[in-house]
Design a protein around this motif. Structure first.
Motif, short mmCIF file in Angstrom:
data_model
loop_
_atom_site.label_atom_id
_atom_site.label_comp_id
_atom_site.label_asym_id
_atom_site.label_seq_id
_atom_site.Cartn_x
_atom_site.Cartn_y
_atom_site.Cartn_z
N GLU A 59 38.89 30.61 37.43
CA GLU A 59 38.09 31.70 36.85
C GLU A 59 36.65 31.30 36.52
O GLU A 59 35.73 32.09 36.69
N ASN A 60 36.46 30.08 36.02
CA ASN A 60 35.12 29.70 35.55
C ASN A 60 34.30 28.99 36.62
O ASN A 60 33.29 28.35 36.32
N GLU A 61 34.72 29.13 37.89
CA GLU A 61 33.95 28.58 39.01
C GLU A 61 33.45 29.73 39.88
O GLU A 61 33.98 30.84 39.84
N THR A 62 32.44 29.46 40.69
CA THR A 62 31.91 30.49 41.57
C THR A 62 32.87 30.77 42.73
O THR A 62 33.78 29.97 43.01
N ARG A 96 39.22 39.36 43.47
CA ARG A 96 39.78 38.03 43.25
C ARG A 96 40.81 37.70 44.33
O ARG A 96 40.88 36.55 44.78
N ASN A 112 30.62 33.91 39.32
CA ASN A 112 31.87 33.37 38.81
C ASN A 112 33.00 34.36 39.08
O ASN A 112 32.82 35.58 38.95
N SER A 143 35.46 35.10 37.36
CA SER A 143 35.86 35.85 36.16
C SER A 143 35.21 37.22 36.07
O SER A 143 35.70 38.10 35.37
N ASN A 197 35.40 28.07 44.77
CA ASN A 197 36.83 28.34 44.95
C ASN A 197 37.23 28.24 46.42
O ASN A 197 38.23 27.62 46.77
#
Length: 223
Positions: free
Chosen positions: A98-101, A151, A142, A144, A105
């Motif tokens: 979640e806290n990565e671009t 997602r 991100n 998130s 990912n």
């Protein structure tokens, strides 16, 4: 036609004694090149366990998995290489960081490739794939900040960035609204045109009808 992926007499037990649970019992399955196979069954029937064994994430209690006609080697290094190069795994709950671009990912499988592409090549491949998924606008955002459908598209991009031979999809549309689910399934099924085989676990009859074959798993056994 030769099989791409097959398994013989897979069984998986959890626990011991009275608390022992039989997740799978003597399951045999084959997947052919370019085929889309649906695995249907109620919750708790063993679908996720079977996909995890086929994808070399967990090991069976008994039975064997063959990739392109050859038994999978037992050492973890060989299994990890196959997981990264041969399989693309799409999870129901996205399993993104979640806290990565989005870019970071999708880049993960490329970082573990035997022949690691240059950073420029990695960025180019990622951007090209995200364009196919209508997600190139989010490459530096991100995860998130994205919707559920977006997602899942990130998860798909990560699963196929290494051009896998087999896509294993575990209820990939269960957490999505109908429109997003249709878009995701359309893209997953289009992978067959690129020579990919797809094994999808689902309880949705509409999805099953788009597949070439349907298998039913109940209480850990194929009907």
């Amino acid at each position: 036609m030769k099989t791409l992926l097959e398994a013989h007499n897979l069984s998986k037990l959890y626990g011991n004694g009275r608390s022992q649970v039989v997740a799978l019992k003597d399951v045999s399955i084959s997947l052919f090149p370019g085929e889309c196979l649906a695995l249907m069954g109620p919750s708790g029937s063993g679908k996720s366990t079977l996909l995890s064994i086929l994808g070399l994430i967990i090991r069976p209690t008994s039975g064997c998995v063959l990739v392109q006609g050859k038994p999978v080697e037992e050492d973890e290094r060989s299994r990890a290489r196959l997981r990264n190069e041969f399989f693309g795994y799409i999870h129901q709950e996205f399993a993104v960081i979640e806290n990565e671009t989005v870019e970071k990912n999708v880049m993960i499988p490329l970082q573990y490739a035997r022949i690691k592409p240059s950073r420029q090549e990695r960025q180019s491949r990622i951007l090209q794939l995200l364009k196919q998924l209508n997600l190139d606008w989010a490459v530096h955002k991100n995860v998130s900040f994205l919707s559920g459908g977006e997602r899942q598209r990130v998860a798909i991009a990560r699963a196929i960035i290494n051009h896998p031979s087999v896509i294993l999809a575990d209820e990939p549309t269960a957490a999505l609204d109908r429109k997003s689910a249709e878009e995701i399934m359309g893209f997953v099924l289009s992978m067959r045109d690129q020579g990919c085989s797809v094994l999808i676990a689902t309880h949705d009859e509409r999805i099953a009808k788009t597949c070439d074959r349907v298998l039913h798993l109940v209480d850990g056994r194929l009907l």
